[in-house]
Design a protein around this motif. Sequence first.
Motif, PDB file in Angstrom:
ATOM      1  N   SER A  48      -5.669  -0.364   9.663  1.00 24.12           N
ATOM      2  CA  SER A  48      -4.443  -1.147   9.891  1.00 24.12           C
ATOM      3  C   SER A  48      -4.757  -2.576  10.335  1.00 24.12           C
ATOM      4  O   SER A  48      -3.894  -3.445  10.275  1.00 24.12           O
ATOM      5  CB  SER A  48      -3.562  -0.452  10.935  1.00 24.12           C
ATOM      6  OG  SER A  48      -4.213  -0.428  12.192  1.00 24.12           O
ATOM      7  N   THR A  51      -5.260  -6.213   7.494  1.00 29.67           N
ATOM      8  CA  THR A  51      -4.348  -7.318   7.179  1.00 29.67           C
ATOM      9  C   THR A  51      -4.623  -8.516   8.084  1.00 29.67           C
ATOM     10  O   THR A  51      -4.732  -9.658   7.616  1.00 29.67           O
ATOM     11  CB  THR A  51      -2.889  -6.868   7.346  1.00 29.67           C
ATOM     12  OG1 THR A  51      -2.622  -5.798   6.439  1.00 29.67           O
ATOM     13  CG2 THR A  51      -1.943  -8.023   7.052  1.00 29.67           C
ATOM     14  N   THR A  52      -4.757  -8.249   9.381  1.00 31.05           N
ATOM     15  CA  THR A  52      -5.055  -9.336  10.320  1.00 31.05           C
ATOM     16  C   THR A  52      -6.427  -9.937  10.041  1.00 31.05           C
ATOM     17  O   THR A  52      -6.605 -11.159  10.073  1.00 31.05           O
ATOM     18  CB  THR A  52      -5.006  -8.807  11.764  1.00 31.05           C
ATOM     19  OG1 THR A  52      -3.703  -8.308  12.041  1.00 31.05           O
ATOM     20  CG2 THR A  52      -5.348  -9.907  12.758  1.00 31.05           C
ATOM     21  N   ARG A  54      -8.068 -10.065   7.232  1.00 32.16           N
ATOM     22  CA  ARG A  54      -8.061 -10.878   6.012  1.00 32.16           C
ATOM     23  C   ARG A  54      -7.333 -12.192   6.237  1.00 32.16           C
ATOM     24  O   ARG A  54      -7.698 -13.227   5.653  1.00 32.16           O
ATOM     25  CB  ARG A  54      -7.418 -10.080   4.874  1.00 32.16           C
ATOM     26  CG  ARG A  54      -8.325  -8.954   4.364  1.00 32.16           C
ATOM     27  CD  ARG A  54      -7.609  -8.034   3.415  1.00 32.16           C
ATOM     28  NE  ARG A  54      -8.492  -6.973   2.925  1.00 32.16           N
ATOM     29  CZ  ARG A  54      -8.070  -5.847   2.377  1.00 32.16           C
ATOM     30  NH1 ARG A  54      -6.761  -5.631   2.242  1.00 32.16           N
ATOM     31  NH2 ARG A  54      -8.925  -4.939   1.957  1.00 32.16           N
TER      32      ARG A  54
END
Length: 243
Positions: A48, A51-52, A54
Amino acid sequence: MSDDLLNVGPFAKRAGLSVHALRHYDELGLLKPTEVDPNTGYRRYSTSLLTTARLIADLRWLDVPLHDVREIVAAHSSDRARALLESHADRLVRTRNHLDQQIAQCSAYASEGVPMPTIANTVVPVQLKIRVADKDRARRFYEDAFGLAAQVIRRTEDADYDGYLFGDYGQPGFFLLLLVDDTDFDCPGRSTLGLLVPDLDTIHHQALAAGATETVPITDAEGMPRASAVTDLDGNWVWLYQG
């Protein structure tokens, strides 16, 4: 280990970051691992967090400073993130313009030769600051009246500062004419003069011994030569620059 957790190596590959960068971001508190093995110290990251991770990788590729990356990642307001990115875009444009000027100067040196700088052996006036009420209006006047064109004379990470440049720094005939208003910190006096001096330390302390007041100690300011500033007995501001 949970199927949702990745060791640091696989997580780094999927995030587009190096293991070294992940370790650094962990130390900064920018991207903390989901868990750390108390025995081995191995870090594991939840998918999870990809995303951060990337987003951080993309921002760092754009050379966004880490302190701004932190704010953007944590921003609850898109307006704040937009403002930070617009400011960085302006910084990149200034960098591009600076590189264009460096390329042009290198090309000129290659074709015309490199001029040897002149070492100052006496105090020489090299800068005059004129206080104005409206900088844009004043610039138009000096352009229309005298054909002067403002150009960037000092660069910092946050901004570029313009003025009227005559000649090359360190060469005979060099002079700066600057327009300043009430937002400029370094023109509080009745008038402001800049002097090129052969030995900054000696002249600075000589001025103080003669009764001047120190307003800026000897310092290496970003985008400027080594300099200091004093005010004379009548409150006029005098910048001193190492020749």
